[in-house]
Design an enzyme around this catalytic site. Structure first.
Site, PDB file in Angstrom:
ATOM      1  N   HIS A 148       0.843  -1.211   0.000  1.00  0.00           N
ATOM      2  CA  HIS A 148       0.000   0.000   0.000  1.00  0.00           C
ATOM      3  C   HIS A 148       0.865   1.243   0.000  1.00  0.00           C
ATOM      4  O   HIS A 148       1.989   1.268   0.502  1.00  0.00           O
ATOM      5  CB  HIS A 148      -1.007  -0.007   1.153  1.00  0.00           C
ATOM      6  CG  HIS A 148      -0.423  -0.049   2.542  1.00  0.00           C
ATOM      7  ND1 HIS A 148       0.065   1.063   3.173  1.00  0.00           N
ATOM      8  CD2 HIS A 148      -0.304  -1.072   3.436  1.00  0.00           C
ATOM      9  CE1 HIS A 148       0.470   0.748   4.397  1.00  0.00           C
ATOM     10  NE2 HIS A 148       0.282  -0.543   4.579  1.00  0.00           N
ATOM     11  N   GLU A 170      -4.624   2.496   2.639  1.00  0.00           N
ATOM     12  CA  GLU A 170      -4.872   1.282   3.427  1.00  0.00           C
ATOM     13  C   GLU A 170      -5.009   1.600   4.909  1.00  0.00           C
ATOM     14  O   GLU A 170      -5.884   1.071   5.591  1.00  0.00           O
ATOM     15  CB  GLU A 170      -3.718   0.284   3.198  1.00  0.00           C
ATOM     16  CG  GLU A 170      -3.923  -1.072   3.862  1.00  0.00           C
ATOM     17  CD  GLU A 170      -3.322  -1.189   5.243  1.00  0.00           C
ATOM     18  OE1 GLU A 170      -3.523  -2.235   5.900  1.00  0.00           O
ATOM     19  OE2 GLU A 170      -2.645  -0.232   5.704  1.00  0.00           O
ATOM     20  N   GLU A 171      -4.149   2.482   5.418  1.00  0.00           N
ATOM     21  CA  GLU A 171      -4.078   2.698   6.855  1.00  0.00           C
ATOM     22  C   GLU A 171      -5.315   3.390   7.428  1.00  0.00           C
ATOM     23  O   GLU A 171      -5.610   3.246   8.610  1.00  0.00           O
ATOM     24  CB  GLU A 171      -2.831   3.529   7.200  1.00  0.00           C
ATOM     25  CG  GLU A 171      -1.510   2.861   6.846  1.00  0.00           C
ATOM     26  CD  GLU A 171      -1.161   1.688   7.744  1.00  0.00           C
ATOM     27  OE1 GLU A 171      -2.015   1.280   8.548  1.00  0.00           O
ATOM     28  OE2 GLU A 171      -0.038   1.182   7.630  1.00  0.00           O
ATOM     29  N   ASP A 225       0.271   4.379   1.310  1.00  0.00           N
ATOM     30  CA  ASP A 225       0.256   5.358   2.396  1.00  0.00           C
ATOM     31  C   ASP A 225       1.008   4.871   3.622  1.00  0.00           C
ATOM     32  O   ASP A 225       1.304   3.686   3.770  1.00  0.00           O
ATOM     33  CB  ASP A 225      -1.178   5.724   2.775  1.00  0.00           C
ATOM     34  CG  ASP A 225      -1.989   4.525   3.251  1.00  0.00           C
ATOM     35  OD1 ASP A 225      -1.773   3.411   2.743  1.00  0.00           O
ATOM     36  OD2 ASP A 225      -2.857   4.698   4.132  1.00  0.00           O
ATOM     37  N   ASP A 269       6.377   0.437   7.271  1.00  0.00           N
ATOM     38  CA  ASP A 269       5.036  -0.103   7.067  1.00  0.00           C
ATOM     39  C   ASP A 269       4.302   0.865   6.142  1.00  0.00           C
ATOM     40  O   ASP A 269       3.877   1.920   6.570  1.00  0.00           O
ATOM     41  CB  ASP A 269       4.322  -0.228   8.409  1.00  0.00           C
ATOM     42  CG  ASP A 269       2.844  -0.540   8.291  1.00  0.00           C
ATOM     43  OD1 ASP A 269       2.411  -0.984   7.210  1.00  0.00           O
ATOM     44  OD2 ASP A 269       2.115  -0.326   9.280  1.00  0.00           O
ATOM     45  N   HIS A 292       3.280   2.340  13.502  1.00  0.00           N
ATOM     46  CA  HIS A 292       2.240   3.304  13.877  1.00  0.00           C
ATOM     47  C   HIS A 292       2.662   4.173  15.068  1.00  0.00           C
ATOM     48  O   HIS A 292       1.819   4.815  15.689  1.00  0.00           O
ATOM     49  CB  HIS A 292       0.900   2.609  14.184  1.00  0.00           C
ATOM     50  CG  HIS A 292       0.313   1.888  13.020  1.00  0.00           C
ATOM     51  ND1 HIS A 292      -0.992   1.418  13.020  1.00  0.00           N
ATOM     52  CD2 HIS A 292       0.820   1.525  11.818  1.00  0.00           C
ATOM     53  CE1 HIS A 292      -1.238   0.810  11.878  1.00  0.00           C
ATOM     54  NE2 HIS A 292      -0.136   0.869  11.140  1.00  0.00           N
ATOM     55  N   ASP A 300       3.093  -6.816   3.478  1.00  0.00           N
ATOM     56  CA  ASP A 300       2.748  -5.933   4.597  1.00  0.00           C
ATOM     57  C   ASP A 300       2.898  -6.606   5.956  1.00  0.00           C
ATOM     58  O   ASP A 300       2.414  -6.097   6.949  1.00  0.00           O
ATOM     59  CB  ASP A 300       1.311  -5.430   4.412  1.00  0.00           C
ATOM     60  CG  ASP A 300       1.025  -4.181   5.231  1.00  0.00           C
ATOM     61  OD1 ASP A 300       1.980  -3.540   5.704  1.00  0.00           O
ATOM     62  OD2 ASP A 300      -0.159  -3.851   5.399  1.00  0.00           O
TER      63      ASP A 300
END
Length: 486
Positions: free
Chosen positions: A76, A145-146, A78, A115, A457, A169
């Site tokens: 992904h 995605e996030e 983002d 990530d 994150h 991922d």
């Protein structure tokens, strides 16, 4: 030149450094997407985008491998934008600043974007590196995605030609993922009324910071502190004793990140200020004892602050504090089927208070649909008791494990041959897009692999350098070993 250029394998690290230089938080991926499209065109690859912005790049097979099954490498576009409070950084304008820290790559005060930037870089590196042997190849890069898996939701049938999908991922070298949790967003809203503060009240700001934070799926079982819940606990414990008035509450920034920091503006009678400071210190000692291992750096600050904002009325204050303090958080249930894996969880990710309302934004995850429904029902019941309105939205399915997956067995055998070790076959509690891909492509064989990433994150995010090399070895060996299409 980035210091990442000194690392191997190339061109993976060079491509990752370039990705870091282009801002790409969720909903702001277009500059990076445009760069990648131009990059692909300059190399004469077939490239196109769909209605939701997903990128698809095709590369012909290495000579003599045209009869192999077609593989799509998927990542992904983002990244999660998280920074420390004392870091000056605009994720929509400023580049990520990666650097080498011993055996790891991390970033200066922000999330790194490993990530899923490492996975994205690996897919593009396969396209760029002519020494990699492969059959017919596709690269799929999905949007946002996030923040809601927008790209995966919008993927249409018939666009991909691949028989096999390799999702990049995952975040643990030596583990092969063949299933993941689904999720749903849940928001509780309380309408607020306010009133002027009584005379002789002092306003102060209570700030909780120094927590690790992390991925609300992959890290939810680690017993980390949640700033929203810990502040609510303080308020619930001492409001009556201090005759405390609540003016403002703010905690967390993303529903899929465990909140590291939060603050609340409160007011107490002047004669209670000394007692408030003592109770704050006592509470901090309690937390340091409870979280001595998991959260060694947590701290609680209390500072005088000037504000003209009125306080919540007694009824609103009681309902909000009681609701947030009572709201479940963390692991709800462990799986009976996938031993050691969280089945159902809840992250109380964001509390956002405005003048006339407060929202509590949560992300529910579960390996089974009934697990999500159970937590939704529990939160709806709590809302009824608290006079709150609720909305559940953005639900996405989990990825059902397939023990007979041919590509999973191929990856396992390839890993064993390369490293003389047997990888773990895992189901991950984090959300991967594979479950959504199964709707338009039900017969596609899927697997997920990746390097070791810690602290995703959160501003502590880092990727293990050696594991990236091992992941690259595995990925390129798998592509070389893809079987003939029958």
């Amino acid at each position: 030149m980035s210091e990442l250029s000194t690392l191997s394998p190339q061109p993976l690290w060079d491509i990752f450094a370039k990705i870091c230089s282009i801002p790409h938080p969720s909903y702001h991926e277009e500059e990076l997407a445009t760069h990648i499209v131009e990059w692909a065109k300059n190399r004469n690859f077939h490239v196109e985008r769909d209605e939701v912005g997903n990128i698809l790049i095709r590369k012909p097979a290495t000579k003599g491998m045209e009869n192999r099954k077609t593989v799509v490498l998927q990542a992904h576009l983002d990244m999660v934008p998280q920074k420390n409070n004392d870091t000056q950084h605009n994720f929509t304008k400023d580049p990520i600043r990666p650097y080498i820290d011993g055996d790891w790559i991390t970033a200066e005060g922000t999330t790194l974007g490993a990530d899923n930037g490492i996975g994205m870089a690996s897919a593009l590196a396969v396209l760029a590196d002519e020494s990699v042997k492969h059959g017919p190849l596709e690269v799929l890069l999905t949007m946002t995605e996030e923040a809601g898996m927008d790209g995966a939701f919008g993927l249409q049938p018939g666009w991909l030609q691949a028989d096999i999908l390799i999702n990049t991922d995952s975040e643990e070298e030596g583990e092969i993922y063949m299933g993941c949790a689904g999720g749903i967003d849940f928001v509780s809203t309380i309408t607020l009324s306010r009133e002027s503060l009584p005379a002789n009240y002092q306003t102060l700001q209570l700030t909780l910071k120094g927590l690790k934070g992390g991925h609300s799926g992959g890290d939810i079982h680690l017993g980390l502190g949640n700033a929203n819940k810990l502040l609510a606990r303080f308020l619930a414990t001492y409001t009556e004793e201090l005759d405390l008035k609540l003016i403002h509450f703010q905690g967390g920034t993303l529903r899929n990140a465990i909140p590291r920091e939060g603050s609340t503006i409160i007011a107490v009678p002047v004669e209670q200020c000394q007692k408030l400071h003592q109770l704050k210190n006592n509470y901090l000692e309690t937390l340091k004892n409870e979280y001595a291992v998991a959260e060694a750096n947590l701290t609680l600050l209390l500072d005088e602050i000037e504000t003209s904002s009125p306080a919540l009325t007694a009824d609103c204050q009681s309902r909000f504090i009681s609701m947030l303090n009572t709201m479940p958080n963390g692991v709800i249930r462990m799986s009976d089927v996938a031993k050691g894996v969280v089945e159902t969880s809840l992250n109380v990710g964001v509390v956002n208070m405005e003048a006339d309302k407060v929202e509590i934004i949560c992300l529910i995850r579960s390996l089974i649909e009934s697990g999500k429904a159970y937590v939704v029902g529990m939160l709806n019941s709590l809302a009824k008791l608290s006079g709150a309105e609720t909305t559940a939205s953005g639900g996405y399915p989990g990825w059902q494990p397939d023990a007979n997956s041919p590509v999973m067995h191929l990856v396992r055998e390839t890993y064993h041959q390369l490293f003389d070790n047997t990888p773990n076959i895992m189901v991950i509690h984090a959300g991967l897009e594979c479950g959504l891909f199964k709707k338009p492509y039900p017969d596609m064989d899927m697997v997920s692999i990746g390097p070791t990433i810690r602290g995703a994150h959160s501003p502590d995010e880092r990727v293990h350098i050696k594991s990236v090399g091992q992941y690259w070895q595995l990925l390129t060996a798998i592509l070389k070993s893809i079987p003939v299409k029958e």
